[in-house]
Write a protein that holds these residues in place. Structure first.
Motif, mmCIF file in Angstrom:
data_model
loop_
_atom_site.group_PDB
_atom_site.id
_atom_site.type_symbol
_atom_site.label_atom_id
_atom_site.label_comp_id
_atom_site.label_asym_id
_atom_site.label_seq_id
_atom_site.Cartn_x
_atom_site.Cartn_y
_atom_site.Cartn_z
ATOM 1 N N UNK A 95 -4.340 13.960 -24.107
ATOM 2 C CA UNK A 95 -3.089 14.295 -23.408
ATOM 3 C C UNK A 95 -3.395 14.691 -21.966
ATOM 4 N N UNK A 96 -4.240 13.920 -21.315
ATOM 5 C CA UNK A 96 -4.604 14.174 -19.924
ATOM 6 C C UNK A 96 -3.650 13.407 -19.011
ATOM 7 N N UNK A 97 -3.072 14.110 -18.057
ATOM 8 C CA UNK A 97 -2.069 13.512 -17.172
ATOM 9 C C UNK A 97 -2.668 12.392 -16.332
ATOM 10 N N UNK A 98 -1.844 11.374 -16.076
ATOM 11 C CA UNK A 98 -2.276 10.219 -15.290
ATOM 12 C C UNK A 98 -1.228 9.921 -14.218
ATOM 13 N N UNK A 99 -1.688 9.749 -12.980
ATOM 14 C CA UNK A 99 -0.764 9.528 -11.881
ATOM 15 C C UNK A 99 -1.190 8.406 -10.959
ATOM 16 N N UNK A 100 -0.217 7.898 -10.221
ATOM 17 C CA UNK A 100 -0.437 6.839 -9.234
ATOM 18 C C UNK A 100 -0.100 7.377 -7.854
ATOM 19 N N UNK A 101 -1.034 7.253 -6.906
ATOM 20 C CA UNK A 101 -0.746 7.606 -5.517
ATOM 21 C C UNK A 101 -0.127 6.367 -4.875
ATOM 22 N N UNK A 102 1.165 6.418 -4.691
ATOM 23 C CA UNK A 102 1.949 5.219 -4.360
ATOM 24 C C UNK A 102 2.033 4.988 -2.851
ATOM 25 N N UNK A 103 0.895 4.762 -2.228
ATOM 26 C CA UNK A 103 0.818 4.533 -0.788
ATOM 27 C C UNK A 103 1.492 3.212 -0.443
ATOM 28 N N UNK A 104 2.415 3.240 0.530
ATOM 29 C CA UNK A 104 3.136 2.045 0.986
ATOM 30 C C UNK A 104 3.861 1.341 -0.158
ATOM 31 N N UNK A 105 4.251 2.100 -1.176
ATOM 32 C CA UNK A 105 4.942 1.487 -2.306
ATOM 33 C C UNK A 105 4.070 0.539 -3.105
ATOM 34 N N UNK A 106 2.740 0.731 -3.026
ATOM 35 C CA UNK A 106 1.806 -0.203 -3.656
ATOM 36 C C UNK A 106 2.108 -0.415 -5.136
ATOM 37 N N UNK A 107 2.480 0.646 -5.830
ATOM 38 C CA UNK A 107 2.685 0.549 -7.272
ATOM 39 C C UNK A 107 4.138 0.275 -7.667
ATOM 40 N N UNK A 108 5.013 0.019 -6.714
ATOM 41 C CA UNK A 108 6.396 -0.318 -7.054
ATOM 42 C C UNK A 108 6.479 -1.567 -7.941
#
Length: 196
Positions: free
Chosen positions: A131-144
């Motif tokens: 249950x380790x949190x996972x995140x995306x650093x969405x620079x310039x909407x890269x992960x949109x």
């Protein structure tokens, strides 16, 4: 409930990407990790965004723990200034070791390796392996586009909508880390009833 996060594994590109904002974002994330005394766990190389990130952590007085594969180490890709550097036999062992060392995960923009590493930890969360949190650093909407694909999975009933909340998403390193600290695991089962 807030999480105690002392180490974050960061997956990122070994290239710089096509816009200076990517390196700036990696540098900002490294500075934020150092400011919070959160140890960086990453792939151990000096290449691309990975090198920018590690350099920023170290420049801020933080700790950087690299886990590199034997093949990449043999090519001379080891970052020379890390707090700790270790070598894993292959990518599977490297990912397992990084997961063991980390309390949470962040993906910077990157290529197929970055995406594969992130999707694996998100899947392990979904399955309840941890249950380790996972995140995306969405620079310039890269992960949109990725989030759009996830929305398509939900619309086509391959993913319960609540599982979208299993990913913390933000363009700001500080806000993203705050989201990882506040993260609550998704407890809805992954299996959906057949459409009627």
């Amino acid at each position: 409930m807030t999480r105690i996060i002392s180490a974050i594994a960061v997956f990122s590109g070994s290239n710089f990407g096509g816009h200076e904002a990517y390196a700036a974002g990696a540098k900002a994330l490294g500075a934020e990790l150092a400011r919070r005394s959160i140890r960086l766990v990453y792939g151990g190389t000096n290449k691309g965004l990975m090198g920018v990130l590690a350099d920023a952590v170290l420049a801020g007085g933080g700790e950087a723990h690299g886990v590199i594969t034997e093949r990449l180490a043999a090519k001379g890709h080891i970052h020379p200034g890390l707090t700790v550097s270790e070598t894993a036999t292959d990518m599977r062992a490297r990912k397992r070791r990084m997961a063991d060392l980390a309390d949470a995960f962040i993906a910077l923009p990157g290529g197929i390796g970055t995406l594969e590493e992130f999707m694996e930890v998100w899947t392990l969360n979904q399955l309840g392996e941890f249950t380790k949190a996972a995140g995306l650093l969405n620079i310039r909407g890269f992960y949109d586009p990725l989030m759009g694909m996830i929305d398509h999975m939900i619309a086509e009933r391959f993913l319960p909508p609540q599982h979208r909340d299993g990913i913390v998403l933000d363009a700001s390193p500080a806000t993203l880390i705050d989201g990882l600290i506040a993260f609550q695991p998704v407890t809805v089962a992954k299996w959906l009833e057949p459409a009627r």
